[in-house]
Motif scaffolding. Structure first.
Motif, PDB file in Angstrom:
ATOM      1  N   PRO A   1       0.810  -1.219   0.000  1.00  0.00           N
ATOM      2  CA  PRO A   1       0.000   0.000   0.000  1.00  0.00           C
ATOM      3  C   PRO A   1       0.843   1.269   0.000  1.00  0.00           C
ATOM      4  CG  PRO A   1      -0.002  -1.021   2.166  1.00  0.00           C
ATOM      5  CD  PRO A   1       0.683  -1.977   1.254  1.00  0.00           C
ATOM      6  N   GLY A   2       0.435   2.216  -0.831  1.00  0.00           N
ATOM      7  CA  GLY A   2       1.050   3.534  -0.853  1.00  0.00           C
ATOM      8  C   GLY A   2       0.021   4.594  -0.543  1.00  0.00           C
ATOM      9  N   PRO A   3       0.399   5.851  -0.528  1.00  0.00           N
ATOM     10  CA  PRO A   3      -0.523   6.932  -0.178  1.00  0.00           C
ATOM     11  C   PRO A   3      -1.685   7.087  -1.161  1.00  0.00           C
ATOM     12  CG  PRO A   3       1.755   7.679  -0.034  1.00  0.00           C
ATOM     13  CD  PRO A   3       1.777   6.349  -0.708  1.00  0.00           C
ATOM     14  N   GLU A   4      -1.463   6.709  -2.435  1.00  0.00           N
ATOM     15  CA  GLU A   4      -2.500   6.877  -3.462  1.00  0.00           C
ATOM     16  C   GLU A   4      -2.956   5.546  -4.046  1.00  0.00           C
ATOM     17  OE1 GLU A   4      -4.053   9.754  -4.463  1.00  0.00           O
ATOM     18  OE2 GLU A   4      -3.040  10.598  -2.703  1.00  0.00           O
ATOM     19  N   GLY A   5      -2.763   4.466  -3.317  1.00  0.00           N
ATOM     20  CA  GLY A   5      -3.119   3.150  -3.821  1.00  0.00           C
ATOM     21  C   GLY A   5      -1.922   2.234  -3.797  1.00  0.00           C
ATOM     22  N   ARG A   6      -2.005   1.160  -4.534  1.00  0.00           N
ATOM     23  CA  ARG A   6      -0.941   0.160  -4.474  1.00  0.00           C
ATOM     24  C   ARG A   6       0.324   0.648  -5.176  1.00  0.00           C
ATOM     25  NH1 ARG A   6      -4.372  -2.226  -8.595  1.00  0.00           N
ATOM     26  NH2 ARG A   6      -3.301  -2.113 -10.624  1.00  0.00           N
ATOM     27  N   LEU A   7       1.452   0.138  -4.702  1.00  0.00           N
ATOM     28  CA  LEU A   7       2.750   0.383  -5.324  1.00  0.00           C
ATOM     29  C   LEU A   7       3.358  -0.960  -5.703  1.00  0.00           C
ATOM     30  CD1 LEU A   7       4.153   3.138  -2.927  1.00  0.00           C
ATOM     31  CD2 LEU A   7       3.326   3.474  -5.270  1.00  0.00           C
ATOM     32  N   GLU A   8       3.990  -0.993  -6.854  1.00  0.00           N
ATOM     33  CA  GLU A   8       4.589  -2.218  -7.379  1.00  0.00           C
ATOM     34  C   GLU A   8       6.088  -2.222  -7.118  1.00  0.00           C
ATOM     35  OE1 GLU A   8       5.308  -4.302 -11.772  1.00  0.00           O
ATOM     36  OE2 GLU A   8       4.864  -2.157 -11.595  1.00  0.00           O
ATOM     37  N   GLY A   9       6.600  -3.357  -6.662  1.00  0.00           N
ATOM     38  CA  GLY A   9       8.027  -3.424  -6.412  1.00  0.00           C
ATOM     39  C   GLY A   9       8.600  -4.805  -6.647  1.00  0.00           C
ATOM     40  N   ARG A  10       9.904  -4.890  -6.454  1.00  0.00           N
ATOM     41  CA  ARG A  10      10.623  -6.156  -6.420  1.00  0.00           C
ATOM     42  C   ARG A  10      11.379  -6.183  -5.091  1.00  0.00           C
ATOM     43  NH1 ARG A  10       7.732  -6.245 -10.029  1.00  0.00           N
ATOM     44  NH2 ARG A  10       8.021  -6.936 -12.185  1.00  0.00           N
ATOM     45  N   PHE A  11      11.249  -7.295  -4.388  1.00  0.00           N
ATOM     46  CA  PHE A  11      11.776  -7.344  -3.025  1.00  0.00           C
ATOM     47  C   PHE A  11      12.559  -8.623  -2.803  1.00  0.00           C
ATOM     48  CE2 PHE A  11      11.028  -8.417   1.571  1.00  0.00           C
ATOM     49  CZ  PHE A  11      11.869  -7.450   2.089  1.00  0.00           C
ATOM     50  N   GLN A  12      13.756  -8.455  -2.257  1.00  0.00           N
ATOM     51  CA  GLN A  12      14.567  -9.595  -1.839  1.00  0.00           C
ATOM     52  C   GLN A  12      14.585  -9.637  -0.317  1.00  0.00           C
ATOM     53  OE1 GLN A  12      16.239 -12.068  -3.646  1.00  0.00           O
ATOM     54  NE2 GLN A  12      16.377 -12.923  -1.588  1.00  0.00           N
ATOM     55  N   PRO A  13      13.939 -10.612   0.301  1.00  0.00           N
ATOM     56  CA  PRO A  13      13.943 -10.686   1.764  1.00  0.00           C
ATOM     57  C   PRO A  13      15.349 -10.897   2.310  1.00  0.00           C
ATOM     58  CG  PRO A  13      12.243 -12.098   0.816  1.00  0.00           C
ATOM     59  CD  PRO A  13      13.134 -11.674  -0.314  1.00  0.00           C
ATOM     60  N   ALA A  14      15.507 -10.583   3.572  1.00  0.00           N
ATOM     61  CA  ALA A  14      16.811 -10.745   4.213  1.00  0.00           C
ATOM     62  C   ALA A  14      17.108 -12.221   4.448  1.00  0.00           C
ATOM     63  CB  ALA A  14      16.829  -9.990   5.542  1.00  0.00           C
ATOM     64  N   PRO A  15      18.383 -12.607   4.335  1.00  0.00           N
ATOM     65  CA  PRO A  15      18.749 -14.004   4.544  1.00  0.00           C
ATOM     66  C   PRO A  15      18.959 -14.380   6.004  1.00  0.00           C
ATOM     67  CG  PRO A  15      20.673 -12.760   3.885  1.00  0.00           C
ATOM     68  CD  PRO A  15      19.514 -11.791   3.868  1.00  0.00           C
ATOM     69  N   ARG A  16      18.951 -13.391   6.894  1.00  0.00           N
ATOM     70  CA  ARG A  16      19.211 -13.677   8.312  1.00  0.00           C
ATOM     71  C   ARG A  16      18.495 -12.656   9.175  1.00  0.00           C
ATOM     72  NH1 ARG A  16      22.746  -9.858  10.202  1.00  0.00           N
ATOM     73  NH2 ARG A  16      23.995  -8.753   8.630  1.00  0.00           N
ATOM     74  N   PRO A  17      18.260 -12.995  10.442  1.00  0.00           N
ATOM     75  CA  PRO A  17      17.634 -12.031  11.347  1.00  0.00           C
ATOM     76  C   PRO A  17      18.508 -10.782  11.507  1.00  0.00           C
ATOM     77  CG  PRO A  17      17.585 -14.240  12.275  1.00  0.00           C
ATOM     78  CD  PRO A  17      18.472 -14.305  11.078  1.00  0.00           C
TER      79      PRO A  17
ATOM     80  N   ASP B   1       8.446   2.119   5.161  1.00  0.00           N
ATOM     81  CA  ASP B   1       7.590   1.581   6.228  1.00  0.00           C
ATOM     82  C   ASP B   1       7.294   0.104   5.976  1.00  0.00           C
ATOM     83  OD1 ASP B   1       7.432   3.982   7.596  1.00  0.00           O
ATOM     84  OD2 ASP B   1       5.501   4.550   6.718  1.00  0.00           O
ATOM     85  N   TRP B   2       6.975  -0.218   4.725  1.00  0.00           N
ATOM     86  CA  TRP B   2       6.615  -1.596   4.376  1.00  0.00           C
ATOM     87  C   TRP B   2       7.794  -2.541   4.607  1.00  0.00           C
ATOM     88  CZ3 TRP B   2       8.285  -5.054   0.587  1.00  0.00           C
ATOM     89  CH2 TRP B   2       7.484  -6.189   0.440  1.00  0.00           C
ATOM     90  N   VAL B   3       8.979  -2.130   4.159  1.00  0.00           N
ATOM     91  CA  VAL B   3      10.161  -2.972   4.370  1.00  0.00           C
ATOM     92  C   VAL B   3      10.406  -3.169   5.867  1.00  0.00           C
ATOM     93  CG1 VAL B   3      12.648  -3.173   4.038  1.00  0.00           C
ATOM     94  CG2 VAL B   3      11.231  -2.279   2.203  1.00  0.00           C
ATOM     95  N   GLN B   4      10.296  -2.094   6.616  1.00  0.00           N
ATOM     96  CA  GLN B   4      10.574  -2.182   8.044  1.00  0.00           C
ATOM     97  C   GLN B   4       9.520  -2.990   8.792  1.00  0.00           C
ATOM     98  OE1 GLN B   4      11.047   2.006   8.890  1.00  0.00           O
ATOM     99  NE2 GLN B   4      13.250   1.910   8.609  1.00  0.00           N
ATOM    100  N   SER B   5       8.310  -3.064   8.247  1.00  0.00           N
ATOM    101  CA  SER B   5       7.296  -3.905   8.878  1.00  0.00           C
ATOM    102  C   SER B   5       7.647  -5.385   8.741  1.00  0.00           C
ATOM    103  CB  SER B   5       5.916  -3.631   8.254  1.00  0.00           C
ATOM    104  OG  SER B   5       5.815  -4.175   6.941  1.00  0.00           O
ATOM    105  N   ILE B   6       8.392  -5.724   7.695  1.00  0.00           N
ATOM    106  CA  ILE B   6       8.827  -7.102   7.486  1.00  0.00           C
ATOM    107  C   ILE B   6      10.105  -7.389   8.265  1.00  0.00           C
ATOM    108  CG2 ILE B   6       9.601  -8.762   5.736  1.00  0.00           C
ATOM    109  CD1 ILE B   6       7.836  -7.275   3.740  1.00  0.00           C
ATOM    110  N   HIS B   7      10.966  -6.389   8.349  1.00  0.00           N
ATOM    111  CA  HIS B   7      12.246  -6.543   9.044  1.00  0.00           C
ATOM    112  C   HIS B   7      12.377  -5.447  10.108  1.00  0.00           C
ATOM    113  CE1 HIS B   7      13.632  -9.635   6.311  1.00  0.00           C
ATOM    114  NE2 HIS B   7      13.264  -8.885   5.290  1.00  0.00           N
ATOM    115  N   PRO B   8      11.569  -5.520  11.173  1.00  0.00           N
ATOM    116  CA  PRO B   8      11.563  -4.433  12.165  1.00  0.00           C
ATOM    117  C   PRO B   8      12.842  -4.326  12.983  1.00  0.00           C
ATOM    118  CG  PRO B   8      10.219  -6.278  12.913  1.00  0.00           C
ATOM    119  CD  PRO B   8      10.596  -6.575  11.495  1.00  0.00           C
ATOM    120  N   GLU B   9      13.662  -5.371  12.974  1.00  0.00           N
ATOM    121  CA  GLU B   9      14.876  -5.338  13.792  1.00  0.00           C
ATOM    122  C   GLU B   9      16.132  -5.187  12.930  1.00  0.00           C
ATOM    123  OE1 GLU B   9      14.895  -8.662  16.427  1.00  0.00           O
ATOM    124  OE2 GLU B   9      13.046  -8.066  17.427  1.00  0.00           O
ATOM    125  N   ALA B  10      15.974  -4.598  11.747  1.00  0.00           N
ATOM    126  CA  ALA B  10      17.137  -4.411  10.872  1.00  0.00           C
ATOM    127  C   ALA B  10      18.220  -3.610  11.596  1.00  0.00           C
ATOM    128  CB  ALA B  10      16.719  -3.689   9.596  1.00  0.00           C
TER     129      ALA B  10
END
Length: 218
Positions: free
Chosen positions: A7-23, A90-99
């Motif tokens: 979600p973005g401020p004006e609707g959905r946003l499209e991206g490419r995301f590589q999750p973190a390999p470790r905590p 915000d979205w990335v940090q919601s997935i990895h809050p302890e970066a």
């Protein structure tokens, strides 16, 4: 690099995301050039930046600003795009809050947005700005610049004048508590068409320096 919609401020946003390999892995976000000049998250420099952070074990996001690709909304002259970037982080940090740390990288228009984001987000520890358009946009908001980073410029840039970038660097270097690296790539135009290896070596050398545990810049 999985496709993501968030979600973005004006609707959905499209991206490419590589999750973190470790905590607690660090996170990085890459911002693309001006949409009216064909800028998208698939720009060659954006993709190269994305890949170098992935190789280093970061959680990495690149995304399309509003009105680009599958992202909803319309171009907003940088104001809305800054909000898009904040929502994306915000979205990335919601997935990895302890970066353990956060980086922002951008090319051209994306560099301008990224440096504005620094002022909003004190958790950003480092930035990479490639060809920041200092002759087109006002950068006086960097007062003071809160993070250390690198600015890379092409010697033969026909869009962003090297002298304007040099003035920006000189101004930032008068500030205390940050360190600004500045590299000029000989012969490179705005898109580094024939100098991509030199550009990415400069970026990688800087990241090697900054990410070394013994680096004095934190």
């Amino acid at each position: 690099m999985p496709e993501v919609i968030f979600p973005g401020p004006e609707g959905r946003l499209e991206g490419r995301f590589q999750p973190a390999p470790r905590p607690r892995a660090p996170v990085a976000m890459i911002l693309h050039p001006h949409p009216h000049s064909g800028g998208t998250m698939n720009n060659a420099i954006v993709q190269a930046l994305y890949k170098t952070f992935v190789r280093r074990g970061f959680a990495v996001l690149r995304f399309n600003f509003r009105g680009v690709g599958k992202s909803q909304g319309v171009f907003d002259n940088g104001i809305g795009e800054l909000s898009d970037a904040a929502s994306a982080l915000d979205w990335v940090q919601s997935i990895h809050p302890e970066a353990e740390q956060t980086w922002v990288a951008g090319f051209s228009f994306g560099a301008w947005i990224g440096m504005q984001l620094l002022m909003r987000r004190p958790e950003v520890r480092g930035f990479i700005s490639i060809a920041p358009p200092a002759n087109m946009y006002d950068f006086t908001f960097l007062a003071p610049c809160p993070s250390s980073g690198i600015i890379v410029q092409g010697e033969a840039d026909e869009v962003v004048t090297p002298i304007a970038v040099q003035k920006l660097v000189d101004k930032l270097r008068t500030q205390r508590h940050i360190t600004i690296a500045h590299e000029t790539i000989p012969g490179a135009n705005h898109f580094f068409q024939n100098e991509m290896p030199e550009l990415m070596k400069t970026v990688d050398d800087y990241l090697d320096f900054r990410l070394d545990p013994s680096c004095p810049i934190r």
